[in-house]
Write a protein that holds these residues in place. Structure first.
Motif, short mmCIF file in Angstrom:
data_model
loop_
_atom_site.label_atom_id
_atom_site.label_comp_id
_atom_site.label_asym_id
_atom_site.label_seq_id
_atom_site.Cartn_x
_atom_site.Cartn_y
_atom_site.Cartn_z
N VAL A 131 0.81 -1.28 -0.09
CA VAL A 131 -0.12 -0.03 -0.06
C VAL A 131 1.05 1.18 -0.10
CG1 VAL A 131 -1.87 1.21 1.11
CG2 VAL A 131 -1.80 -1.20 1.21
N TYR A 132 0.44 2.31 -0.80
CA TYR A 132 1.30 3.42 -0.84
C TYR A 132 0.61 4.63 -1.20
CZ TYR A 132 1.36 2.90 -6.01
OH TYR A 132 0.96 2.82 -7.39
N ASP A 139 2.67 1.19 5.86
CA ASP A 139 2.36 0.01 6.39
C ASP A 139 1.68 0.03 7.65
OD1 ASP A 139 4.58 1.11 7.92
OD2 ASP A 139 6.04 -0.07 6.90
N ILE A 140 1.67 -0.99 8.45
CA ILE A 140 1.02 -0.86 9.66
C ILE A 140 1.68 0.18 10.98
CG2 ILE A 140 1.81 -3.00 10.71
CD1 ILE A 140 -1.62 -1.75 11.05
N SER A 189 -0.14 -6.93 9.31
CA SER A 189 0.74 -6.19 8.24
C SER A 189 -0.02 -6.38 6.83
CB SER A 189 2.04 -7.20 8.17
OG SER A 189 1.72 -8.53 7.88
N ASN A 190 -0.87 -7.15 6.55
CA ASN A 190 -1.66 -7.43 5.44
C ASN A 190 -3.18 -6.66 5.43
OD1 ASN A 190 0.20 -8.82 3.75
ND2 ASN A 190 -0.57 -10.54 4.66
N PHE A 191 -3.21 -5.59 4.56
CA PHE A 191 -4.29 -4.84 4.51
C PHE A 191 -4.40 -4.02 3.20
CE2 PHE A 191 -1.46 -2.18 6.39
CZ PHE A 191 -1.39 -0.90 5.86
N ILE A 192 -5.79 -3.76 2.79
CA ILE A 192 -5.94 -2.74 1.69
C ILE A 192 -6.87 -1.78 2.10
CG2 ILE A 192 -5.17 -4.60 -0.01
CD1 ILE A 192 -8.11 -5.13 -0.30
N LEU A 200 -8.59 -6.08 6.31
CA LEU A 200 -7.42 -6.66 7.02
C LEU A 200 -7.41 -8.19 6.39
CD1 LEU A 200 -5.79 -5.30 9.10
CD2 LEU A 200 -7.89 -4.53 8.87
N LEU A 201 -6.29 -8.63 5.89
CA LEU A 201 -6.24 -10.08 5.54
C LEU A 201 -5.28 -10.98 6.43
CD1 LEU A 201 -5.48 -8.47 2.30
CD2 LEU A 201 -7.41 -10.07 2.29
#
Length: 229
Positions: A131-132, A139-140, A189-192, A200-201
């Motif tokens: 993500v940017y 990041d988180i 740490s994994n999200f969109i 959250l993934l």
């Protein structure tokens, strides 16, 4: 059919092709979402390798920001390196990575879908995200630096929503959830960022057994009071 009709037919055909770009993954056609609308933001490159022992099919975005591209490739290379270590497998092994793109304001989110098969007992299906906003990786840790209570809020919402999710209730047990869902940053740490929510993934074995697959928890922005400049 006259010249004008032929030209109109040709333009129609070109528009149909340009509206949908696809990648090949394990001999199946897989859509890469929003590609046509984002050609000004990224292009698509691939890593295709095949021999009598293995197949690699990877499709990934290349943005105009070198540091973003480096992060993407670092993560992809982790999977490639791990995949190539399994030389003891006698069957043909396969690795495929495709991606989806999501937008929220000026924030771009890439969700990478990884599927690997290195033997009947070594099938893997998981995700990672990048993500940017422009050159800034989001990041988180970055989000928690903006709001020191952000991880606490995610923890509370995720725990409640996972317990309430009827689709995965049969796979979840209290002990597994308590051990896997902690307030450590790497857990989230994994999200969109989608249009309306942060998603959250959780990869298999984090908050639920492998059989449950990747767990997605969607939290509307208004619940988190989410803002980012």
């Amino acid at each position: 059919m006259n010249h004008k009709q032929l030209l109109a037919l040709f333009l129609c055909f070109v528009m149909i092709l340009s509206s949908r770009i696809v990648s090949i993954e394990n001999d199946k056609v897989v859509s890469v979402k929003n590609v046509n609308n984002n050609l000004d933001k990224y292009t698509i490159e691939s890593i295709i390798e095949e021999n009598d022992k293995s197949k690699i099919n990877i499709f990934y975005p290349v943005t105009k920001y070198e540091n973003i591209n480096n992060v993407v490739m670092e993560k992809i290379n982790v999977y490639i390196d791990e995949f190539k270590k399994n030389d003891y497998i006698s069957d043909i092994k396969e690795l495929s990575i495709s991606f989806e793109n999501f937008e929220y304001k000026e924030i771009e989110s890439f969700k990478f879908n990884i599927k690997s098969n290195v033997g009947t007992t070594h099938n893997k299906s998981e995700v990672f995200t990048v993500v940017y906003k422009e050159e800034q990786i989001i990041d988180i840790e970055y989000l928690n630096s903006i709001n020191s209570e952000f991880i606490d809020e995610l923890f509370k919402e995720c725990k409640a929503r996972i317990k309430e999710n009827s689709k995965i209730k049969d796979y979840i047990n209290e002990e597994w959830l308590e051990e896997g869902l902690t307030k450590e940053a790497n857990v989230f740490s994994n999200f969109i960022f989608s249009k309306d929510s942060i998603i959250l993934l959780f990869n298999p074995n984090i908050v639920a057994p492998v059989v449950a697959g990747v767990i997605e928890v969607e939290i509307p922005y208004e619940i988190l009071g989410f803002t980012i400049e």
